[in-house]
Each structure stands twice: as C-alpha cells, then as structure tokens.
Design a protein around this motif. Structure first.
Motif, PDB file in Angstrom:
ATOM      1  N   MET A 159       1.540  -3.306 -15.784  1.00  0.00           N
ATOM      2  CA  MET A 159       2.962  -3.102 -15.533  1.00  0.00           C
ATOM      3  C   MET A 159       3.260  -2.136 -14.391  1.00  0.00           C
ATOM      4  O   MET A 159       4.209  -2.351 -13.633  1.00  0.00           O
ATOM      5  N   ALA A 160       2.473  -1.094 -14.236  1.00  0.00           N
ATOM      6  CA  ALA A 160       2.714  -0.192 -13.106  1.00  0.00           C
ATOM      7  C   ALA A 160       2.585  -0.939 -11.785  1.00  0.00           C
ATOM      8  O   ALA A 160       3.374  -0.715 -10.849  1.00  0.00           O
ATOM      9  N   GLY A 161       1.610  -1.854 -11.705  1.00  0.00           N
ATOM     10  CA  GLY A 161       1.448  -2.655 -10.492  1.00  0.00           C
ATOM     11  C   GLY A 161       2.597  -3.616 -10.275  1.00  0.00           C
ATOM     12  O   GLY A 161       3.064  -3.804  -9.144  1.00  0.00           O
ATOM     13  N   ILE A 162       3.091  -4.237 -11.352  1.00  0.00           N
ATOM     14  CA  ILE A 162       4.220  -5.153 -11.223  1.00  0.00           C
ATOM     15  C   ILE A 162       5.479  -4.406 -10.799  1.00  0.00           C
ATOM     16  O   ILE A 162       6.252  -4.880  -9.947  1.00  0.00           O
ATOM     17  N   PHE A 163       5.701  -3.232 -11.377  1.00  0.00           N
ATOM     18  CA  PHE A 163       6.861  -2.425 -10.975  1.00  0.00           C
ATOM     19  C   PHE A 163       6.791  -2.082  -9.481  1.00  0.00           C
ATOM     20  O   PHE A 163       7.773  -2.204  -8.747  1.00  0.00           O
ATOM     21  N   ALA A 164       5.617  -1.642  -9.037  1.00  0.00           N
ATOM     22  CA  ALA A 164       5.466  -1.270  -7.627  1.00  0.00           C
ATOM     23  C   ALA A 164       5.620  -2.481  -6.721  1.00  0.00           C
ATOM     24  O   ALA A 164       6.236  -2.405  -5.644  1.00  0.00           O
TER      25      ALA A 164
END
Length: 286
Positions: free
Chosen positions: A85-90
């Motif tokens: 999720m951190a990657g998708i948010f970024a």
C-alpha cells in the motif's frame, strides 16, 4: 478585478504584474478555486483518477500477493497488501503528474495564457494555483484509496500522528512532482502529448524502486539506483510510519534515513522544477 475580467490591458497596453508574497498568494488561491470548480463540474476527472489506483490495489494484492516473497514474512495476500500500500499511495500521487501536464497544456492551447497576461496578476500564480488544485484532488483520491485498502485487508499499526506524517510525506512528494507536470505541460503542444510525456518516465521511476518488490531481488548494479530513488525513500518512510515494515530495514543509508531523504528529495525537486516552470511560463506569456 477578478480573473474573468480581461479588460486589464486596454488598447493592448502592457499590464504590470502584481508582486509580493501576499499578492502571489491571493492570485494563486483565485486560480486554485477556478480549477477546483472545474473538477466539480467535470467529476469524470476525479472518477477516472481513482479507477487506476483501485485496480492496481485489487490486481496486485489478489493476483500477485501470494507469489511475491517479502523478507521476514511468508508470501500471502495479507502480508503483501501491507507491503504494497505504501507503494500504491506513492504511485498515485506521482501519477497525478499526467493530469497536471494535460491540464496546463489544455489551458495553453485554449489561449488562457493570453487572457491571464492581460491581468495585473502574479505570473507565478497561474502555475501555483493549478498545482494547489491538483494537490487537493490528490488528497481526496488518497482518502478514498485508503478506505478501499482497509476493505481488502490493509491496516495501520502505528498511531494517528505517524499516519498523518506518512500522508504528509506523500502529499509533499505529489506536490513536488506536480511542478514537473507543469513544466511538461508548458513544453509540449497538445494535451495528448502532455499526457504521454507525463507518464512515460514515471514507469521506470516507480518500478525501479521498493514499491512492489524488495530491492534485494534486483540485480546488484541496479540496487543503488533503486535505493537512492526519491520514490523509494517516500515508500520506505511511509511503511515505517504506517507500521507496515516487514522484516529489517534495508542496510542502505537512504533507507535507514528514509523520512529525511524523502523530504530533501521533495523540496529539491520542488525548488528546481517550480523555478523552471515559472521561467517557462513567463517566456510563454511574453
């Protein structure tokens, strides 16, 4: 005088732009409100901006989640969604560059620059207002995306302050990248070209990072590039702040100081590309 009043240059006489921080802030807010109204009148902009990240969440978590091994955790949908999720948010905040590029290119082709040129307003306000409006849209998309992620199993394990800090880093990175989009939009001749130019370089940036797979799985020569990627720093900082770090933090200086590196990268990108974009706009506006 409002921005819709184009009688500022009577008889073609040149108009002196307003100067000063207060004048720039006021004019930027007026332009930002104009762009936010446009978004509410054309909700498809926000809807289609949401569709891509939601599809990425569902496809990556359910299709690839059980196949990708994360150091320190067993491959599963639950562990991968926490990692992902951190990657998708970024990725979501940076992919907003394409919308910013296309919007500014469209304003250029419709002659909006000429209309603003006739007003005694700050030259930087047109771009600042546009990027602020994009920031508000990005924040809304992040909220909806976070709700979708919670529904498919993502959880935040740290406190509210850490969560807000993580989203703050994401919005700072998105705002910095929107200035790259502004420069691209001013440099091409059509919104279609702006959309392509705004996306094509983002794919290697996001995939040569720690967003979707561990950097340790990449070739040795590529790992330093991934670790020093500004995208990777923000992703790592957000994982730590969300409490989604699985296993030890990679033994690389940017990853060990990810929050600091993320802020430095974002501020540096913003400083360089805002100066270049405003300079380009002033030349276009004559």
């Amino acid at each position: 005088m409002t921005l819709s009043d184009t009688r500022g240059a009577i008889g073609g006489a040149p108009v002196t732009p307003r100067r000063g921080v207060a004048a720039t802030a006021h004019d930027s807010w007026v332009v930002a409100k104009r762009n936010l109204r446009r978004m509410t009148r054309i909700p498809e902009i926000v809807v289609f901006g949401l569709m891509q990240p939601v599809m990425f969440v569902l496809l990556f978590s359910y299709v690839m989640g059980g196949a990708i091994a994360i150091p320190g955790a067993q491959p599963s949908h639950q562990t991968y969604i926490e990692y992902l999720m951190a990657g998708i948010f970024a990725q979501t905040v940076t992919f907003a560059v394409a919308g910013a590029s296309a919007g500014i290119a469209e304003d250029m082709t419709k002659g909006l620059v000429d209309r603003f040129r006739s007003l005694p307003m700050s030259r930087a306000a047109v771009l600042t207002g546009r990027t602020l409006a994009d920031l508000v849209q990005t924040a809304f998309i992040l909220v909806v995306l976070a709700l979708v992620a919670l529904l498919v199993g993502w959880r935040i394990h740290n406190g509210v302050l850490d969560m807000l800090a993580a989203f703050g880093l994401l919005l700072l990175l998105g705002y910095a990248f929107s200035w790259i989009g502004a420069l691209i939009g001013l440099s091409v001749r059509s919104p279609e070209a702006a959309t392509s130019a705004g996306l094509i370089w983002l794919f290697p940036l996001t995939f040569v990072s720690n967003a979707f797979v561990p950097v340790s799985s990449m070739p040795d020569w590529l790992q330093p590039v991934a670790y020093w990627n500004p995208f990777s720093a923000t992703v790592q900082a957000c994982r730590s702040l969300f409490g989604n770090q699985l296993g030890p933090v990679p033994d690389s200086w940017p990853m060990q100081h990810a929050a600091l590196v993320s802020v430095v990268w974002s501020v540096l990108i913003m400083a360089v590309f805002s100066w270049l974009a405003v300079r380009k706009y002033r030349r276009a506006a004559g």
